[in-house]
Scaffold this active site. Structure first.
Site, PDB file in Angstrom:
ATOM      1  NE  ARG A 106      -3.307  -2.375   2.966  1.00  0.00           N
ATOM      2  CZ  ARG A 106      -2.960  -3.510   3.560  1.00  0.00           C
ATOM      3  NH1 ARG A 106      -1.718  -3.671   4.027  1.00  0.00           N
ATOM      4  NH2 ARG A 106      -3.830  -4.495   3.696  1.00  0.00           N
TER       5      ARG A 106
ATOM      6  CE  LYS B 152      -7.526  -1.538   9.615  1.00  0.00           C
ATOM      7  NZ  LYS B 152      -8.797  -2.037   9.038  1.00  0.00           N
TER       8      LYS B 152
ATOM      9  CG  HIS C  52      -5.375   0.224  -5.171  1.00  0.00           C
ATOM     10  ND1 HIS C  52      -5.098  -0.736  -4.222  1.00  0.00           N
ATOM     11  CD2 HIS C  52      -6.451  -0.228  -5.861  1.00  0.00           C
ATOM     12  CE1 HIS C  52      -5.980  -1.717  -4.323  1.00  0.00           C
ATOM     13  NE2 HIS C  52      -6.809  -1.433  -5.304  1.00  0.00           N
TER      14      HIS C  52
ATOM     15  NE  ARG D 239      -2.938  -3.568  -1.573  1.00  0.00           N
ATOM     16  CZ  ARG D 239      -2.374  -4.319  -0.627  1.00  0.00           C
ATOM     17  NH1 ARG D 239      -1.071  -4.425  -0.550  1.00  0.00           N
ATOM     18  NH2 ARG D 239      -3.131  -4.979   0.241  1.00  0.00           N
TER      19      ARG D 239
ATOM     20  CG  HIS E  84      -5.312  -8.790   1.383  1.00  0.00           C
ATOM     21  ND1 HIS E  84      -5.398  -9.163   0.064  1.00  0.00           N
ATOM     22  CD2 HIS E  84      -5.351  -7.429   1.392  1.00  0.00           C
ATOM     23  CE1 HIS E  84      -5.488  -8.081  -0.684  1.00  0.00           C
ATOM     24  NE2 HIS E  84      -5.459  -7.027   0.092  1.00  0.00           N
TER      25      HIS E  84
ATOM     26  CE1 TYR F 100      -9.113  -3.765  -4.260  1.00  0.00           C
ATOM     27  CE2 TYR F 100      -9.341  -5.116  -2.294  1.00  0.00           C
ATOM     28  CZ  TYR F 100      -9.596  -3.942  -2.981  1.00  0.00           C
ATOM     29  OH  TYR F 100     -10.341  -2.967  -2.386  1.00  0.00           O
TER      30      TYR F 100
END
Length: 299
Positions: A148, A172, A244, A247, A270, A279
Site C-alpha cells: 500500500r 495496518k 493502488h 498493487r 491481507h 483484488y
C-alpha cells in the site's frame, strides 16, 4: 440526523451542503448515510490505509449487498463529492476517488496494467538524476511488494536488507510482514542509496527509505504525483494509474504467473483471503488457458 460514525471532516462537509449549495435536509441525510456506510467499510477492511483501495472495496461490498447500479452510483457520487470538498478546502492534496470511473455491476475494480505497461512506467524516470533514481526505486518497490502507498512511505532504510533481498513491511495495526524483493527492485534500491546519502540534511535523517529533495520522508501525496507523472510519460492515461493500481497489477500478475492465493495473501498483507480474491481477478484469457492445460475434457 443520525449520529453514526463518519469519516474525518465529514460533518463540515455536510454542513457546507446546506449553507453553500442549498441542498435540502432530505438530500443531506442521504449524503450522511452514504458516508456513514463508507466509514463502516474503512473500519472493517484491510486496506483502510490506502483510500483508493478502500473505495474500491466499498463499491464491491455494495455490489455484494445487492444494491442496484443507480444506488451504487449515487453513493459513489457522495464519496467523490466529499473528497473533492477536502481538496478544495486544502485539507488534503489528492482525491483518491478521481481515478475511479463511475461504477457499474461487476466493474468496480481497477483494471490491472499489463506487464509491458508496468515496465514502461518503471522505465520512465530513467537514472540520470538523484530523484530519477529514487522514483525508479519507488516504482520497483511498489511493484515488487504490492504494498500500500501508506506502507511504502512508512518503510525505513533499516527495514530493507539487500543481502537477503527482503523488506519488513509495516501494515495496518502495525502488523509486520517479511516480503521478498526481486533483483530489479534490489538493483534499483542499490542505485538510489548513494543519492539518498547526499539528500540527507546535516545532522537530520528521518530514517525513511525514500527522501524528498529537501531530505524529508516522502508523503503519500508526493508518491501519487510521481506515479501519475511517470505514467503520463509512459503514454498511459493518468486516470488508469495510481499506487493502488500498481498493487492490483502486482497481485494479478502473480496469480496469472501461477502463485497460489495464500502466498499472495501473505505478500499483500491481507487478513482475509476473500480480500485477496477480490483484488486478484485474473483475465478471462488466462482462465481459458489454465482450463485448456489442466482440465482433462477441456480440449
Amino acid at each position: 440526523m443520525q449520529t453514526r460514525e463518519l469519516p474525518d471532516h465529514a460533518h463540515d462537509f455536510l454542513a457546507s451542503l446546506g449553507v453553500e449549495r442549498g441542498l435540502s435536509r432530505h438530500t443531506i441525510v442521504a449524503y450522511h448515510s452514504d458516508l456513514a456506510q463508507y466509514a463502516e467499510t474503512l473500519r472493517v477492511i484491510d486496506d483502510a490505509g490506502d483510500e483508493e483501495a478502500a473505495i474500491h472495496r466499498h463499491l464491491v461490498r455494495l455490489v455484494e449487498f445487492g444494491l442496484s447500479e443507480s444506488s451504487i452510483a449515487r453513493k459513489f457520487a457522495s464519496i467523490r463529492s466529499y473528497y473533492r470538498y477536502l481538496v478544495t478546502e486544502g485539507i488534503r492534496e489528492n482525491d483518491p476517488s478521481a481515478a475511479i470511473g463511475v461504477p457499474t455491476r461487476g466493474s468496480s475494480l481497477p483494471k490491472a496494467l499489463t506487464v509491458e505497461e508496468v515496465a514502461a512506467v518503471i522505465a520512465a524516470p530513467g537514472d540520470t538524476t538523484p530523484l530519477a533514481c529514487r522514483d525508479t526505486a519507488m516504482l520497483e518497490f511498489l511493484y515488487a511488494t504490492g504494498c500500500r502507498v501508506s506502507e511504502l512511505t512508512a518503510t525505513d532504510l533499516h527495514d530493507v536488507d539487500l543481502e537477503t533481498r527482503t523488506v519488513i513491511v509495516t501494515g495496518k495495526g502495525n502488523k509486520q510482514r517479511l516480503v521478498p524483493l526481486g533483483s530489479y527492485a534490489v538493483d534499483a534500491i542499490a542505485r538510489w542509496l548513494p543519492h539518498r546519502m547526499d539528500l540527507r540534511r546535516p545532522g537530520v535523517d528521518p530514517g525513511a527509505l525514500l527522501l524528498t529533495v529537501r531530505g524529508n520522508r516522502m508523503s503519500r501525496q508526493s508518491v501519487w504525483r510521481s506515479v501519475k507523472q511517470h505514467g503520463t510519460a509512459a503514454g498511459i492515461d493518468p486516470e488508469r494509474l495510481s499506487p493502488h493500481v500498481f498493487r492490483h497489477s502486482a497481485a494479478t500478475h502473480m496469480v496469472e504467473g501461477g502463485a497460489d492465493l495464500r502466498t499472495v495473501q501473505e505478500i499483500l498483507g491481507h487478513a482475509s483471503l476473500s480480500t485477496t480474491q477480490t483484488y486478484t481477478r485474473v483475465s478471462p484469457e488466462h482462465l481459458r488457458e489454465v482450463l485448456l492445460t489442466s482440465h482433462p475434457r477441456a480440449r
